[in-house]
Design a protein around this motif. Structure first.
Motif, PDB file in Angstrom:
ATOM      1  N   HIS A 154      38.001  48.174  49.813  1.00  0.00           N
ATOM      2  CA  HIS A 154      36.581  48.396  49.550  1.00  0.00           C
ATOM      3  C   HIS A 154      36.032  49.200  50.713  1.00  0.00           C
ATOM      4  CE1 HIS A 154      32.240  47.410  49.260  1.00  0.00           C
ATOM      5  NE2 HIS A 154      32.471  47.241  47.979  1.00  0.00           N
ATOM      6  N   GLU A 155      34.976  49.952  50.471  1.00  0.00           N
ATOM      7  CA  GLU A 155      34.428  50.793  51.535  1.00  0.00           C
ATOM      8  C   GLU A 155      33.979  49.982  52.748  1.00  0.00           C
ATOM      9  OE1 GLU A 155      30.635  52.665  50.697  1.00  0.00           O
ATOM     10  OE2 GLU A 155      30.422  51.424  48.900  1.00  0.00           O
ATOM     11  N   TRP A 156      33.647  48.705  52.558  1.00  0.00           N
ATOM     12  CA  TRP A 156      33.236  47.845  53.668  1.00  0.00           C
ATOM     13  C   TRP A 156      34.361  46.950  54.163  1.00  0.00           C
ATOM     14  CZ3 TRP A 156      28.254  45.863  50.789  1.00  0.00           C
ATOM     15  CH2 TRP A 156      27.338  46.915  50.712  1.00  0.00           C
ATOM     16  N   GLY A 157      35.491  46.943  53.470  1.00  0.00           N
ATOM     17  CA  GLY A 157      36.587  46.058  53.848  1.00  0.00           C
ATOM     18  C   GLY A 157      37.516  45.824  52.678  1.00  0.00           C
ATOM     19  N   TYR A 158      37.419  44.638  52.062  1.00  0.00           N
ATOM     20  CA  TYR A 158      38.327  44.272  50.985  1.00  0.00           C
ATOM     21  C   TYR A 158      37.610  43.410  49.948  1.00  0.00           C
ATOM     22  CZ  TYR A 158      41.615  45.529  54.656  1.00  0.00           C
ATOM     23  OH  TYR A 158      42.267  46.193  55.668  1.00  0.00           O
ATOM     24  N   GLU A 159      38.026  43.544  48.691  1.00  0.00           N
ATOM     25  CA  GLU A 159      37.569  42.630  47.655  1.00  0.00           C
ATOM     26  C   GLU A 159      38.760  41.833  47.157  1.00  0.00           C
ATOM     27  OE1 GLU A 159      36.310  44.226  43.816  1.00  0.00           O
ATOM     28  OE2 GLU A 159      36.744  46.236  44.557  1.00  0.00           O
ATOM     29  N   VAL A 160      38.560  40.523  47.090  1.00  0.00           N
ATOM     30  CA  VAL A 160      39.621  39.586  46.750  1.00  0.00           C
ATOM     31  C   VAL A 160      39.369  39.035  45.360  1.00  0.00           C
ATOM     32  CG1 VAL A 160      40.693  37.388  47.371  1.00  0.00           C
ATOM     33  CG2 VAL A 160      39.982  38.981  49.169  1.00  0.00           C
ATOM     34  N   HIS A 161      40.396  39.049  44.528  1.00  0.00           N
ATOM     35  CA  HIS A 161      40.276  38.485  43.181  1.00  0.00           C
ATOM     36  C   HIS A 161      40.576  36.984  43.273  1.00  0.00           C
ATOM     37  CE1 HIS A 161      39.918  42.425  41.141  1.00  0.00           C
ATOM     38  NE2 HIS A 161      40.573  42.826  42.219  1.00  0.00           N
ATOM     39  N   GLY A 162      39.610  36.286  43.848  1.00  0.00           N
ATOM     40  CA  GLY A 162      39.771  34.859  44.086  1.00  0.00           C
ATOM     41  C   GLY A 162      38.459  34.252  44.534  1.00  0.00           C
ATOM     42  N   THR A 163      38.544  33.114  45.179  1.00  0.00           N
ATOM     43  CA  THR A 163      37.378  32.335  45.561  1.00  0.00           C
ATOM     44  C   THR A 163      36.894  32.704  46.966  1.00  0.00           C
ATOM     45  OG1 THR A 163      38.644  30.568  46.616  1.00  0.00           O
ATOM     46  CG2 THR A 163      38.338  30.425  44.206  1.00  0.00           C
ATOM     47  N   PRO A 164      35.707  32.230  47.353  1.00  0.00           N
ATOM     48  CA  PRO A 164      35.262  32.452  48.735  1.00  0.00           C
ATOM     49  C   PRO A 164      36.230  31.884  49.774  1.00  0.00           C
ATOM     50  CG  PRO A 164      33.420  31.790  47.364  1.00  0.00           C
ATOM     51  CD  PRO A 164      34.639  31.625  46.524  1.00  0.00           C
ATOM     52  N   ALA A 165      36.792  30.716  49.500  1.00  0.00           N
ATOM     53  CA  ALA A 165      37.770  30.148  50.437  1.00  0.00           C
ATOM     54  C   ALA A 165      39.015  31.016  50.511  1.00  0.00           C
ATOM     55  CB  ALA A 165      38.137  28.721  50.018  1.00  0.00           C
ATOM     56  N   ASP A 166      39.418  31.610  49.388  1.00  0.00           N
ATOM     57  CA  ASP A 166      40.533  32.563  49.407  1.00  0.00           C
ATOM     58  C   ASP A 166      40.208  33.727  50.336  1.00  0.00           C
ATOM     59  OD1 ASP A 166      41.995  31.126  47.503  1.00  0.00           O
ATOM     60  OD2 ASP A 166      41.151  32.264  45.833  1.00  0.00           O
ATOM     61  N   CYS A 167      38.974  34.204  50.260  1.00  0.00           N
ATOM     62  CA  CYS A 167      38.559  35.341  51.094  1.00  0.00           C
ATOM     63  C   CYS A 167      38.670  34.993  52.573  1.00  0.00           C
ATOM     64  CB  CYS A 167      37.128  35.745  50.756  1.00  0.00           C
ATOM     65  SG  CYS A 167      36.899  36.409  49.094  1.00  0.00           S
ATOM     66  N   ALA A 168      38.171  33.800  52.929  1.00  0.00           N
ATOM     67  CA  ALA A 168      38.244  33.390  54.331  1.00  0.00           C
ATOM     68  C   ALA A 168      39.687  33.255  54.780  1.00  0.00           C
ATOM     69  CB  ALA A 168      37.492  32.070  54.518  1.00  0.00           C
ATOM     70  N   GLY A 220      29.533  28.078  42.803  1.00  0.00           N
ATOM     71  CA  GLY A 220      29.820  26.707  42.419  1.00  0.00           C
ATOM     72  C   GLY A 220      31.268  26.289  42.504  1.00  0.00           C
ATOM     73  N   VAL A 221      32.119  27.085  43.141  1.00  0.00           N
ATOM     74  CA  VAL A 221      33.548  26.729  43.183  1.00  0.00           C
ATOM     75  C   VAL A 221      33.910  25.902  44.412  1.00  0.00           C
ATOM     76  CG1 VAL A 221      34.175  28.774  41.870  1.00  0.00           C
ATOM     77  CG2 VAL A 221      34.250  28.866  44.371  1.00  0.00           C
ATOM     78  N   GLY A 222      32.925  25.634  45.298  1.00  0.00           N
ATOM     79  CA  GLY A 222      33.201  24.840  46.481  1.00  0.00           C
ATOM     80  C   GLY A 222      34.235  25.484  47.374  1.00  0.00           C
ATOM     81  N   ARG A 223      35.204  24.672  47.838  1.00  0.00           N
ATOM     82  CA  ARG A 223      36.262  25.170  48.714  1.00  0.00           C
ATOM     83  C   ARG A 223      37.577  25.310  47.949  1.00  0.00           C
ATOM     84  NH1 ARG A 223      39.914  23.720  52.918  1.00  0.00           N
ATOM     85  NH2 ARG A 223      39.823  21.530  52.344  1.00  0.00           N
ATOM     86  N   SER A 224      37.500  25.518  46.637  1.00  0.00           N
ATOM     87  CA  SER A 224      38.722  25.645  45.849  1.00  0.00           C
ATOM     88  C   SER A 224      39.505  26.877  46.282  1.00  0.00           C
ATOM     89  CB  SER A 224      38.410  25.720  44.356  1.00  0.00           C
ATOM     90  OG  SER A 224      37.634  26.860  44.063  1.00  0.00           O
ATOM     91  N   ARG A 225      40.825  26.762  46.206  1.00  0.00           N
ATOM     92  CA  ARG A 225      41.714  27.827  46.639  1.00  0.00           C
ATOM     93  C   ARG A 225      42.654  28.203  45.510  1.00  0.00           C
ATOM     94  NH1 ARG A 225      43.562  27.735  51.912  1.00  0.00           N
ATOM     95  NH2 ARG A 225      45.215  29.054  51.093  1.00  0.00           N
ATOM     96  N   SER A 226      43.116  29.430  45.516  1.00  0.00           N
ATOM     97  CA  SER A 226      44.077  29.923  44.541  1.00  0.00           C
ATOM     98  C   SER A 226      45.475  29.903  45.154  1.00  0.00           C
ATOM     99  CB  SER A 226      43.732  31.355  44.121  1.00  0.00           C
ATOM    100  OG  SER A 226      42.405  31.443  43.653  1.00  0.00           O
ATOM    101  N   ARG A 227      46.492  29.899  44.291  1.00  0.00           N
ATOM    102  CA  ARG A 227      47.871  29.967  44.779  1.00  0.00           C
ATOM    103  C   ARG A 227      48.290  31.399  45.101  1.00  0.00           C
ATOM    104  NH1 ARG A 227      50.947  25.395  43.778  1.00  0.00           N
ATOM    105  NH2 ARG A 227      52.438  26.454  45.124  1.00  0.00           N
ATOM    106  N   ALA A 228      47.668  32.364  44.429  1.00  0.00           N
ATOM    107  CA  ALA A 228      47.977  33.777  44.674  1.00  0.00           C
ATOM    108  C   ALA A 228      46.754  34.605  44.311  1.00  0.00           C
ATOM    109  CB  ALA A 228      49.182  34.225  43.848  1.00  0.00           C
ATOM    110  N   VAL A 229      46.533  35.692  45.039  1.00  0.00           N
ATOM    111  CA  VAL A 229      45.382  36.555  44.771  1.00  0.00           C
ATOM    112  C   VAL A 229      45.792  38.017  44.895  1.00  0.00           C
ATOM    113  CG1 VAL A 229      43.644  34.886  45.565  1.00  0.00           C
ATOM    114  CG2 VAL A 229      44.619  36.512  47.198  1.00  0.00           C
ATOM    115  N   ASP A 230      45.058  38.865  44.191  1.00  0.00           N
ATOM    116  CA  ASP A 230      45.166  40.305  44.387  1.00  0.00           C
ATOM    117  C   ASP A 230      44.030  40.754  45.292  1.00  0.00           C
ATOM    118  OD1 ASP A 230      47.407  40.715  42.745  1.00  0.00           O
ATOM    119  OD2 ASP A 230      46.160  40.740  40.951  1.00  0.00           O
ATOM    120  N   VAL A 231      44.281  41.783  46.094  1.00  0.00           N
ATOM    121  CA  VAL A 231      43.286  42.292  47.032  1.00  0.00           C
ATOM    122  C   VAL A 231      43.204  43.805  46.889  1.00  0.00           C
ATOM    123  CG1 VAL A 231      42.605  42.491  49.457  1.00  0.00           C
ATOM    124  CG2 VAL A 231      43.773  40.416  48.648  1.00  0.00           C
ATOM    125  N   ASP A 232      41.973  44.311  46.765  1.00  0.00           N
ATOM    126  CA  ASP A 232      41.732  45.747  46.679  1.00  0.00           C
ATOM    127  C   ASP A 232      40.938  46.216  47.883  1.00  0.00           C
ATOM    128  OD1 ASP A 232      42.975  45.955  44.150  1.00  0.00           O
ATOM    129  OD2 ASP A 232      41.117  45.329  43.153  1.00  0.00           O
TER     130      ASP A 232
END
Length: 281
Positions: free
Chosen positions: A57-71, A43-55
């Motif tokens: 993951h065995e398949w790639g990366y997990e982002v402590h942010g929104t889907p748009a942040d991930c893209a 339900g967060v739409g295309r909202s973006r964060s100003r800064a994110v942490d990234v860890d």
């Protein structure tokens, strides 16, 4: 032909079974890198964060942010070229313009389109219970997505389209059907009851007719109950019929030029005195 490089994300979080199903299925036809939210971001739409942490993951990366942040992170920070962004598989359908505007699943595909990479947002529905009930797998939506992704590179679809929004049933399905999102965004604002104030922590309750039906199962036990209100060209009608809905979309906010707009500008400039500072002021 080289397999396409697919960026896989979602809004239900990196531990979602819908994402895992897509990951396993898409690996048969694509090189897949997962960059998904660390937690549920529905339900967060295309909202973006100003800064994110990234860890990692065995398949790639997990982002402590929104889907748009991930893209954005994947398409701009990783040293990789992606041919396609797939977002999903969402736990529940994203039908109609109202829901698509709020959907983080769709939001990731829209963000990708703005950044120059086509996207496919995939959402799953259950015809009788709407949202996926316990015990169901995402095998069917994952297989539908694989079949689409396999055909997209040679289709020429993305010569004219920025992203696709797909809704697919969890069970056996009918045809793939080109549709348009239903415009269905009316909102009722009323004073909340005591129970609603406690549940939602707010003085006023904001409801669309669509969400109202979902919140009251006795009024909305099946998709078929409201089928009469959905035109045949709409994504909702395709979902009611058990088909796979495919809405081919341009990224939003296209400017509109009209005589009425030109007249408004001309009238304003003729009638309103605006003080513009001189260049050397």
């Amino acid at each position: 032909m080289t397999d396409p490089h697919v960026l896989l994300t979602n809004d239900d979080g990196i531990d979602s079974p819908g994402l895992a199903a897509l990951y396993e299925e898409l690996r048969a036809v694509a090189d897949v890198t997962v960059v998904a939210p660390a937690t549920n971001q529905s339900g967060v739409g295309r909202s973006r964060s100003r800064a994110v942490d990234v860890d990692d993951h065995e398949w790639g990366y997990e982002v402590h942010g929104t889907p748009a942040d991930c893209a954005a992170y994947a398409l701009r920070a990783l040293e990789a070229e992606f041919d396609l962004v797939v977002s999903g598989c969402n736990l529940g359908p994203n039908c109609g313009e109202y829901l698509m505007g709020h959907s983080g699943t769709v939001g990731a595909a829209v963000e990708a389109a703005y950044l120059g990479t086509p996207g496919v947002a995939v959402s799953a529905y259950h015809r009788r219970e709407f949202f996926p009930p316990n015990g169901f797998t995402f095998d069917v939506p994952a297989a539908v997505t694989r079949e689409l992704v396999e055909r997209l590179p040679e289709s020429g679809v993305f010569d004219d389209v920025d992203y696709l929004s797909v809704n697919t049933p969890l069970e056996e399905h009918g045809e793939l059907r080109a549709v348009e999102p239903l415009a269905d965004y009316d909102v009722d604002v009323r004073e909340a009851t005591d129970d609603e104030r406690e549940q939602y922590d707010g003085e006023f309750r904001l409801e669309s007719d669509y969400w109202d039906r979902l919140d009251q199962p006795d009024r909305y036990p099946t998709l078929e109950r409201t089928a009469y209100s959905y035109p045949a060209w709409s994504d909702r009608a395709a979902v009611v019929d058990g088909d796979v809905s495919l809405s081919a979309m341009h990224i939003p906010q296209e400017a509109v030029h009209s005589a009425a707009v030109d007249d408004l500008v001309a009238t304003y400039n003729a009638e309103v005195s605006v003080g513009v500072p001189a260049a050397d002021d």
